[in-house]
Design a protein around this motif. Sequence first.
Motif, mmCIF file in Angstrom:
data_model
loop_
_atom_site.group_PDB
_atom_site.id
_atom_site.type_symbol
_atom_site.label_atom_id
_atom_site.label_comp_id
_atom_site.label_asym_id
_atom_site.label_seq_id
_atom_site.Cartn_x
_atom_site.Cartn_y
_atom_site.Cartn_z
ATOM 1 N N THR A 77 35.723 42.165 50.900
ATOM 2 C CA THR A 77 36.072 41.850 49.515
ATOM 3 C C THR A 77 36.784 40.497 49.455
ATOM 4 O OG1 THR A 77 38.186 42.999 49.746
ATOM 5 C CG2 THR A 77 36.306 44.303 48.967
ATOM 6 N N HIS A 127 39.723 39.929 48.562
ATOM 7 C CA HIS A 127 41.083 40.074 49.104
ATOM 8 C C HIS A 127 41.101 39.831 50.610
ATOM 9 C CE1 HIS A 127 45.174 41.645 49.352
ATOM 10 N NE2 HIS A 127 44.786 42.340 50.407
ATOM 11 N N ARG A 128 40.090 40.346 51.319
ATOM 12 C CA ARG A 128 40.018 40.144 52.761
ATOM 13 C C ARG A 128 39.538 38.731 53.094
ATOM 14 N NH1 ARG A 128 40.142 44.575 56.039
ATOM 15 N NH2 ARG A 128 38.760 43.566 57.543
ATOM 16 N N ARG A 163 40.149 36.090 51.528
ATOM 17 C CA ARG A 163 41.231 35.126 51.321
ATOM 18 C C ARG A 163 42.003 34.878 52.622
ATOM 19 N NH1 ARG A 163 43.070 37.330 47.241
ATOM 20 N NH2 ARG A 163 42.069 36.004 45.689
ATOM 21 N N ARG A 164 42.060 35.879 53.464
ATOM 22 C CA ARG A 164 42.747 35.711 54.749
ATOM 23 C C ARG A 164 42.005 34.729 55.651
ATOM 24 N NH1 ARG A 164 43.443 42.181 56.111
ATOM 25 N NH2 ARG A 164 44.351 42.798 54.103
ATOM 26 N N HIS A 181 37.304 35.665 43.636
ATOM 27 C CA HIS A 181 37.735 36.549 42.559
ATOM 28 C C HIS A 181 36.651 37.595 42.346
ATOM 29 C CE1 HIS A 181 35.208 33.402 40.773
ATOM 30 N NE2 HIS A 181 34.796 34.361 39.958
ATOM 31 N N ASP A 236 42.436 39.036 42.285
ATOM 32 C CA ASP A 236 42.602 39.758 43.549
ATOM 33 C C ASP A 236 41.541 40.862 43.640
ATOM 34 O OD1 ASP A 236 43.606 40.435 45.983
ATOM 35 O OD2 ASP A 236 45.284 41.608 45.204
ATOM 36 N N GLU A 237 40.446 40.537 44.266
ATOM 37 C CA GLU A 237 39.331 41.476 44.356
ATOM 38 C C GLU A 237 39.515 42.388 45.578
ATOM 39 O OE1 GLU A 237 34.589 40.780 44.138
ATOM 40 O OE2 GLU A 237 35.509 40.503 46.115
ATOM 41 N N THR A 238 40.159 43.520 45.371
ATOM 42 C CA THR A 238 40.394 44.481 46.444
ATOM 43 C C THR A 238 39.344 45.589 46.412
ATOM 44 O OG1 THR A 238 41.811 45.861 45.069
ATOM 45 C CG2 THR A 238 42.871 44.065 46.297
ATOM 46 N N HIS A 298 40.058 47.732 43.472
ATOM 47 C CA HIS A 298 39.649 47.121 42.199
ATOM 48 C C HIS A 298 38.159 47.334 41.955
ATOM 49 C CE1 HIS A 298 39.291 44.271 38.898
ATOM 50 N NE2 HIS A 298 38.240 43.755 39.528
#
Length: 242
Positions: free
Chosen positions: A101, A103-104, A106-107, A113, A121-123, A126
């Motif tokens: 996703t 969110h991951r 981004r790391r 998005h 924050d696309e988790t 979500h």
Amino acid sequence: MRICDVFREGQWRFCRCRDRHIQSLVIEIRTFQLTLTDGRDEVLWKRGANDYGTKFNSSETWDQIMVHKETVLWSKIVWFPQGVPRFAFITWLAVKDRLATGHRSRRWGQPQHCLYCGEPDETRDHLFFVCPYTFTLWLKMVGNLFGTDPDPDWDITLSTVLSRSYDRLTFILLRLVLQVTIYFIWREHNDRKHGTSNKTVEQLANLIDKIVRNRISCTKYTLNPRLQGLMIRWFAAHDTAH
């Protein structure tokens, strides 16, 4: 090399070797009490503790080498006879929160998005099913199978599936439609990411409905007393949803 070639007259007879590993192995072998009979050497397959047989059995062999762990509660959602491996696999990744996703990502230095609603924050939680797009889709697909109004919260959704008492047909359909919905939400997500799709909720719902009905047909439910009425239950679940 056969055992009878190195074990003669009640004694082990090994050739000398300087390799320390082989020397250690020879020491271990010498301490093993062995009595030969007039029978021929044969290969035996381990079937359990102190249980050996001449025939190979894949399930028994796998049971010997696999790492046994405690069965997790959510396994019933992922693995069941009427499921489809590709849907089960994506669902398993979702349960383990291993889908890539935003969110991951981004790391890894790739800010993204939600491709459905624009949420920064696309988790996992979500996507399934806080996002207005995916929750609308989920409401259309689950119909009245829950027996109550679905909740967009991921943990509550799984808990409801596992904790409530459903009849056999409803429980099969609930798990199946959950898996198929998760799979196509994720596939549509990736298609949008690469600019190859932009399906509406209605289009994706029609696709999921078709896949579920095809899967029901593949179970040959009319010939199985335990599955008779499966298609009727699917249609009945959506009579009040439209």
